[in-house]
Write a protein that holds these residues in place. Structure first.
Motif, PDB file in Angstrom:
ATOM      1  N   GLY A 103       0.568  -1.011   0.430  1.00 29.17           N
ATOM      2  CA  GLY A 103      -0.371  -0.005   0.224  1.00 29.17           C
ATOM      3  C   GLY A 103       0.630   1.227  -0.504  1.00 29.17           C
ATOM      4  O   GLY A 103       1.936   1.316   0.091  1.00 29.17           O
ATOM      5  N   ASP A 104       0.456   2.396   0.101  1.00 25.02           N
ATOM      6  CA  ASP A 104       1.121   3.875  -0.072  1.00 25.02           C
ATOM      7  C   ASP A 104       0.023   4.532   1.250  1.00 25.02           C
ATOM      8  O   ASP A 104      -0.441   5.225   1.209  1.00 25.02           O
ATOM      9  CB  ASP A 104       0.563   4.519  -0.900  1.00 25.02           C
ATOM     10  N   TYR A 105       1.031   4.490   1.771  1.00 25.72           N
ATOM     11  CA  TYR A 105       0.678   4.844   3.649  1.00 25.72           C
ATOM     12  C   TYR A 105       2.025   5.847   4.381  1.00 25.72           C
ATOM     13  O   TYR A 105       3.081   6.101   3.870  1.00 25.72           O
ATOM     14  CB  TYR A 105       0.520   4.079   4.880  1.00 25.72           C
ATOM     15  N   THR A 106       1.699   7.050   5.322  1.00 28.83           N
ATOM     16  CA  THR A 106       2.978   8.487   5.528  1.00 28.83           C
ATOM     17  C   THR A 106       3.872   7.298   5.513  1.00 28.83           C
ATOM     18  O   THR A 106       4.868   7.138   5.578  1.00 28.83           O
ATOM     19  CB  THR A 106       2.161   9.054   5.939  1.00 28.83           C
ATOM     20  N   SER A 108       5.575   4.758   5.594  1.00 28.55           N
ATOM     21  CA  SER A 108       5.685   3.256   5.567  1.00 28.55           C
ATOM     22  C   SER A 108       6.335   2.241   5.446  1.00 28.55           C
ATOM     23  O   SER A 108       7.677   3.748   3.993  1.00 28.55           O
ATOM     24  CB  SER A 108       4.194   2.615   5.080  1.00 28.55           C
ATOM     25  N   THR A 117       3.242  -0.098   8.852  1.00 25.88           N
ATOM     26  CA  THR A 117       3.222   1.067   8.730  1.00 25.88           C
ATOM     27  C   THR A 117       2.800   1.559  10.523  1.00 25.88           C
ATOM     28  O   THR A 117       2.690   0.694  10.871  1.00 25.88           O
ATOM     29  CB  THR A 117       2.354   0.961   8.217  1.00 25.88           C
ATOM     30  N   SER A 119       1.827   5.363  10.680  1.00 25.80           N
ATOM     31  CA  SER A 119       1.638   6.218  10.645  1.00 25.80           C
ATOM     32  C   SER A 119      -0.343   5.889  10.507  1.00 25.80           C
ATOM     33  O   SER A 119      -1.385   5.198  10.454  1.00 25.80           O
ATOM     34  CB  SER A 119       1.593   7.046   9.509  1.00 25.80           C
ATOM     35  N   ASP A 121      -2.949   6.719   9.278  1.00 22.44           N
ATOM     36  CA  ASP A 121      -3.971   6.415   8.403  1.00 22.44           C
ATOM     37  C   ASP A 121      -4.005   5.623   7.256  1.00 22.44           C
ATOM     38  O   ASP A 121      -5.403   5.000   6.664  1.00 22.44           O
ATOM     39  CB  ASP A 121      -3.224   7.540   6.431  1.00 22.44           C
ATOM     40  N   VAL A 122      -3.129   4.284   7.971  1.00 23.25           N
ATOM     41  CA  VAL A 122      -3.189   3.357   7.769  1.00 23.25           C
ATOM     42  C   VAL A 122      -4.443   2.861   8.223  1.00 23.25           C
ATOM     43  O   VAL A 122      -5.795   2.117   8.127  1.00 23.25           O
ATOM     44  CB  VAL A 122      -1.920   2.189   7.513  1.00 23.25           C
ATOM     45  N   GLN A 124      -6.746   4.279   9.940  1.00 22.63           N
ATOM     46  CA  GLN A 124      -8.398   5.616   8.865  1.00 22.63           C
ATOM     47  C   GLN A 124      -8.768   4.199   7.555  1.00 22.63           C
ATOM     48  O   GLN A 124     -10.021   4.794   7.460  1.00 22.63           O
ATOM     49  CB  GLN A 124      -7.419   6.702   8.337  1.00 22.63           C
ATOM     50  N   ALA A 125      -7.365   3.822   6.805  1.00 16.86           N
ATOM     51  CA  ALA A 125      -8.123   3.435   5.631  1.00 16.86           C
ATOM     52  C   ALA A 125      -8.946   1.933   6.010  1.00 16.86           C
ATOM     53  O   ALA A 125     -10.065   1.329   5.408  1.00 16.86           O
ATOM     54  CB  ALA A 125      -6.884   2.786   4.959  1.00 16.86           C
ATOM     55  N   GLY A 131      -9.140  -0.998   3.949  1.00 15.20           N
ATOM     56  CA  GLY A 131      -7.688  -1.728   4.594  1.00 15.20           C
ATOM     57  C   GLY A 131      -7.321  -2.003   4.119  1.00 15.20           C
ATOM     58  O   GLY A 131      -6.971  -2.780   2.999  1.00 15.20           O
TER      59      GLY A 131
END
Length: 198
Positions: A103-106, A108, A117, A119, A121-122, A124-125, A131
Motif C-alpha cells: 500500500g501507499d501510507y505516510t 511505511s 506502517t 502512521s 492513515d492505515v 483510517q483506511a 485497508g
C-alpha cells in the motif's frame, strides 16, 4: 590452512547476514522475560541494530477498543474483534501495523510483499473498509542495539528461519510458534521443558 573467520557479532554483520524478513524463535531457557516463548518477525536488521514484532502474543485489547482510544470508529465485522498483539517491550504505547499488500501510507517501510506502517492513515483506511486485507496490529516492538542480536544468536538464544506470511496471517496465534518449528523440521515436544532428561 588457518581459519581466519571473524566470528564476532561485528564480523557476522560484515559477512552480510541480514535477518530482515526472517522469523526468530525464542529458545526455551535461553530467552527470558517479555520475549520468552516468542515468535518474532524481523522487520529491519542493519549494522545499527534490529527491530521486530512479536506475532504470537495477542492481548485482551481488540481493534475496536484500540480505535475507540484513538477517536476512530470501527464497526466492520469481523475486523473489530481482531486482537491487538504485544509486539515487544519497547514503546508499548505506540502502534505498529504489519500488513499486506504494502500500500501507499505516510510512514511505511516496505518489507518485500509486506509493509510496516506506523502512521494513522492505515488505520483510517481500515476504518473506512479500504485497508489492507491482511494485517497484524501490535503495541510495542522488540529492539536490539548494534551487534546485540548477533551476540544473542551466537549464544543460541534464537533460531532464525525465512518468514512465512501464512503463519503470520492464517495460523491461530497460539499455533504460530509450533507451526514455525515444524517448517524447520523440529517437533515442538523436543523443545518442551524436558531438555536434559533421558
Amino acid at each position: 590452512m588457518t581459519d581466519d573467520k571473524d566470528n564476532s557479532p561485528e564480523g557476522t554483520r560484515a559477512r552480510g547476514i541480514d535477518l530482515s524478513n526472517q522469523f526468530l524463535l525464542a529458545m526455551p531457557g535461553m530467552v527470558e522475560g517479555a520475549l520468552a516463548g516468542s515468535l518474532i518477525y524481523v522487520c529491519e536488521h542493519t549494522e545499527r541494530g534490529a527491530l521486530g514484532l512479536v506475532i504470537n502474543r495477542p492481548t485482551d485489547l481488540t481493534l475496536a477498543t484500540l480505535f475507540e482510544r484513538i477517536d476512530m470508529k470501527l464497526e466492520i465485522a469481523p475486523v473489530k474483534d481482531t486482537p491487538v498483539f504485544f509486539g515487544g517491550p519497547v514503546q508499548t504505547d505506540r502502534g505498529f501495523v504489519l500488513h499486506a499488500p504494502a500500500g501507499d501510507y505516510t510512514s511505511s517501510i516496505k518489507l518485500g510483499e509486506l509493509a510496516l506502517t506506523t502512521s494513522r492513515d492505515v488505520l483510517q483506511a481500515v476504518a473506512d473498509g479500504k485497508g489492507p486485507p491482511r494485517l497484524l496490529v501490535t503495541l510495542g516492538y522488540a529492539g536490539w542495539g548494534a551487534g546485540q542480536l548477533e551476540s544473542e544468536l551466537s549464544q543460541n538464544a534464537w533460531l532464525s528461519m525465512a518468514a512465512d506470511t501464512a503463519i503470520i496471517f492464517e495460523v491461530e496465534p497460539e499455533q504460530r510458534y509450533p507451526a514455525a518449528l515444524k517448517l524447520l523440521g523440529i517437533d515442538p515436544v523436543m523443545l518442551a521443558g524436558g531438555a536434559g532428561h533421558a
